[in-house]
Write an enzyme that holds these catalytic residues in place. Structure first.
Site, PDB file in Angstrom:
ATOM      1  CB  CYS A   1      -0.933  -0.013   1.197  1.00  0.00           C
ATOM      2  SG  CYS A   1      -0.077   0.275   2.757  1.00  0.00           S
TER       3      CYS A   1
ATOM      4  CB  CYS B   1       6.954   0.169   3.632  1.00  0.00           C
ATOM      5  SG  CYS B   1       5.983  -1.333   3.838  1.00  0.00           S
TER       6      CYS B   1
ATOM      7  CB  CYS C   1       3.822  -6.925   1.862  1.00  0.00           C
ATOM      8  SG  CYS C   1       2.351  -6.173   2.533  1.00  0.00           S
TER       9      CYS C   1
ATOM     10  CB  CYS D   1       1.571  -4.146   8.302  1.00  0.00           C
ATOM     11  SG  CYS D   1       0.551  -3.992   6.827  1.00  0.00           S
TER      12      CYS D   1
ATOM     13  CG  HIS E   1       2.560 -10.499  27.245  1.00  0.00           C
ATOM     14  ND1 HIS E   1       1.277 -10.171  27.658  1.00  0.00           N
ATOM     15  CD2 HIS E   1       3.031 -11.386  28.148  1.00  0.00           C
ATOM     16  CE1 HIS E   1       0.995 -10.849  28.762  1.00  0.00           C
ATOM     17  NE2 HIS E   1       2.040 -11.591  29.083  1.00  0.00           N
TER      18      HIS E   1
ATOM     19  CB  CYS F   1       2.486  -4.931  27.918  1.00  0.00           C
ATOM     20  SG  CYS F   1       0.926  -4.063  27.780  1.00  0.00           S
TER      21      CYS F   1
ATOM     22  CB  CYS G   1      -4.462  -7.379  30.450  1.00  0.00           C
ATOM     23  SG  CYS G   1      -4.134  -8.458  29.071  1.00  0.00           S
TER      24      CYS G   1
ATOM     25  CB  CYS H   1      -3.977  -7.342  23.098  1.00  0.00           C
ATOM     26  SG  CYS H   1      -2.248  -6.867  23.056  1.00  0.00           S
TER      27      CYS H   1
ATOM     28  CB  CYS I   1       5.704  -0.833  19.360  1.00  0.00           C
ATOM     29  SG  CYS I   1       5.871  -1.685  17.805  1.00  0.00           S
TER      30      CYS I   1
ATOM     31  CB  CYS J   1      -0.708  -0.468  18.713  1.00  0.00           C
ATOM     32  SG  CYS J   1       0.151  -0.144  17.174  1.00  0.00           S
TER      33      CYS J   1
ATOM     34  CB  CYS K   1      -0.124  -5.500  19.915  1.00  0.00           C
ATOM     35  SG  CYS K   1       1.037  -6.264  18.752  1.00  0.00           S
TER      36      CYS K   1
ATOM     37  CB  CYS L   1       1.434  -5.198  12.154  1.00  0.00           C
ATOM     38  SG  CYS L   1       2.772  -4.123  12.677  1.00  0.00           S
TER      39      CYS L   1
HETATM   40 FE1  FSX Z   1       2.750  -4.032   3.098  1.00  0.00          FE
HETATM   41 FE2  FSX Z   1       4.229  -1.655   2.305  1.00  0.00          FE
HETATM   42 FE3  FSX Z   1       1.608  -3.090   5.042  1.00  0.00          FE
HETATM   43 FE4  FSX Z   1       1.521  -1.286   3.350  1.00  0.00          FE
HETATM   44  O1  FSX Z   1       3.904  -1.166   0.642  1.00  0.00           O
HETATM   45  S1  FSX Z   1       3.671  -3.926   5.030  1.00  0.00           S
HETATM   46  S2  FSX Z   1       0.568  -3.353   3.042  1.00  0.00           S
HETATM   47  S3  FSX Z   1       1.719  -0.933   5.533  1.00  0.00           S
HETATM   48  O2  FSX Z   1       3.116  -0.447   2.954  1.00  0.00           O
HETATM   49  O3  FSX Z   1       4.115  -3.471   1.958  1.00  0.00           O
HETATM   50 FE1  SF4 Z   2       0.004  -8.535  26.999  1.00  0.00          FE
HETATM   51 FE2  SF4 Z   2      -1.604  -7.172  25.336  1.00  0.00          FE
HETATM   52 FE3  SF4 Z   2      -2.312  -7.571  27.869  1.00  0.00          FE
HETATM   53 FE4  SF4 Z   2      -0.328  -5.897  27.260  1.00  0.00          FE
HETATM   54  S1  SF4 Z   2      -2.488  -5.646  26.732  1.00  0.00           S
HETATM   55  S2  SF4 Z   2      -0.344  -7.412  28.932  1.00  0.00           S
HETATM   56  S3  SF4 Z   2       0.587  -6.961  25.504  1.00  0.00           S
HETATM   57  S4  SF4 Z   2      -2.010  -9.176  26.302  1.00  0.00           S
HETATM   58 FE1  SF4 Z   3       3.935  -2.656  17.131  1.00  0.00          FE
HETATM   59 FE2  SF4 Z   3       1.983  -4.459  17.497  1.00  0.00          FE
HETATM   60 FE3  SF4 Z   3       1.400  -1.983  16.729  1.00  0.00          FE
HETATM   61 FE4  SF4 Z   3       2.610  -3.687  15.021  1.00  0.00          FE
HETATM   62  S1  SF4 Z   3       0.533  -3.877  15.876  1.00  0.00           S
HETATM   63  S2  SF4 Z   3       3.115  -1.524  15.376  1.00  0.00           S
HETATM   64  S3  SF4 Z   3       3.936  -4.805  16.443  1.00  0.00           S
HETATM   65  S4  SF4 Z   3       2.312  -2.587  18.697  1.00  0.00           S
END
Ligand code: FSX
Ligand code: SF4
Ligand code: SF4
Length: 306
Positions: free
Chosen positions: A51, A54, A154, A192, A229, A232, A252, A258, A267, A279, A285, A288
């Site tokens: 998309c 990145c 991706c 992602c 986790h 967290c 939690c 999550c 993160c 996130c 989370c 991703c």
């Molecule tokens: Fe993939 Fe890049 Fe996700 Fe997007 O192009 S990792 S769909 S955020 O941006 O490849």
């Molecule tokens: Fe683990 Fe998610 Fe709960 Fe945080 S919110 S303690 S990362 S399960």
């Molecule tokens: Fe980080 Fe999880 Fe958010 Fe991805 S989804 S950016 S691994 S906190």
């Protein structure tokens, strides 16, 4: 493009902090980057099925800022979104760079690579009246690169384009290389999108120290070495068995969906958008950066783990 020594040291400081290399000490970092800059390694950036998030995420790099990354730290020779050149001349230049710098340039792949219908779901351009597919370009350029950095989930694992039923046969870089006997080393920088620090940090590490140590999924341990986790802020609630049933409720977020238990990324300390938020602080989370994102992480807002 010239860079003053003062600005150069500032960049080194920022880069070191961004990728957790500060223990190297700025003088060493400066020397190493200066040496790398003397060669200013060429980078070819290909975009497959994705998309463009990145690239957009990389454009948000703050320390060092993106102009410095693209113009001074690396020498970006080809990038479909940010380059001014277009069409056949741009593709000719890309192949010439790959030829002239064989074994010395870095290939960045963003997005996965469609393989069905001989890859014709993703065309990067035309040369002499023939379509060049992302599959062709990845193979041709990939085998000549010093290393390939797969940016985003991706490119690293297939991601959303490879989610079931995967009508285009989208695959990650490692699969394409394996199937075509390409030995070029690959570092996966998933997400992602991936955090800008993960991308800039991996480039800076590669330029100064060589390819970074990686986990079993080829992700740099520097950024993907521990779970969300385990670090967290809501961990104590998890241990006490206190689970939020709605956003805003203390507890939690496991029951809200999550995926932090099985997700390896930093993160929790790096945070996003120049440390504005991340996130789990106000949502969950979604895992991703994991190889099984999307299929096994969905449905995102239902408990699928723990
Ligand atoms: Fe993939 Fe890049 Fe996700 Fe997007 O192009 S990792 S769909 S955020 O941006 O490849
Ligand atoms: Fe683990 Fe998610 Fe709960 Fe945080 S919110 S303690 S990362 S399960
Ligand atoms: Fe980080 Fe999880 Fe958010 Fe991805 S989804 S950016 S691994 S906190």
């Amino acid at each position: 493009m010239k860079i003053t020594r003062r600005n150069f040291l500032k960049v080194c400081g920022g880069t070191a902090a961004a990728c957790g290399l500060s223990n190297l000490g700025i003088p060493n970092m400066a020397q190493a980057l200066e040496k790398a800059l003397a060669g200013n390694p060429p980078v070819i950036w290909l975009q497959g099925s994705g998309c463009t998030g990145c690239s957009v995420s990389l454009l948000n790099s703050v320390e060092p800022d993106i102009a410095t990354v693209l113009l001074k730290i690396i020498s970006l020779k080809f990038h479909p979104t940010v380059m001014a050149a277009q069409g056949e001349p741009a593709l000719d230049k890309m192949y010439k760079v790959a030829e002239d710098y064989a074994g010395k340039f870095y290939l960045v792949v963003e997005g996965s690579i469609p393989t069905k219908e001989r890859g014709r779901f993703c065309i990067v351009g035309e040369r002499q009246g023939h379509e060049i597919t992302m599959l062709d370009a990845t193979i041709e350029i990939g085998k000549k690169a010093a290393a390939t950095l797969a940016f985003g989930t991706c490119a690293s694992f297939g991601g959303i384009p490879a989610a079931k039923p995967n009508p285009t046969g989208a695959k990650p870089v490692t699969a394409i290389f394996e199937e075509n006997g390409i030995k070029t080393p690959v570092v996966n920088v998933p997400g992602c999108p991936p955090h800008p620090d993960w991308m800039v940090g991996t480039i800076a590490y590669a330029l100064t120290k060589g390819l970074p140590p990686v986990d079993e999924y080829k992700r740099p341990l520097l950024f993907f070495g521990s779970t969300i986790h385990d670090n967290c802020p809501y961990l104590k609630y998890y241990e006490e068995g206190k689970f939020a049933r709605s956003y805003g409720e203390e507890g939690c977020r496991l029951k809200l969906g999550c995926k932090g238990l099985e997700t390896y990324a930093d993160c929790w300390q790096r945070q996003w958008n120049n440390k504005v938020n991340w996130c789990v602080r106000n949502a969950i989370c979604i895992g991703c950066v994991q190889p099984n994102f999307w299929d096994e992480m969905a449905p995102l807002y239902e408990q699928t783990t723990g």
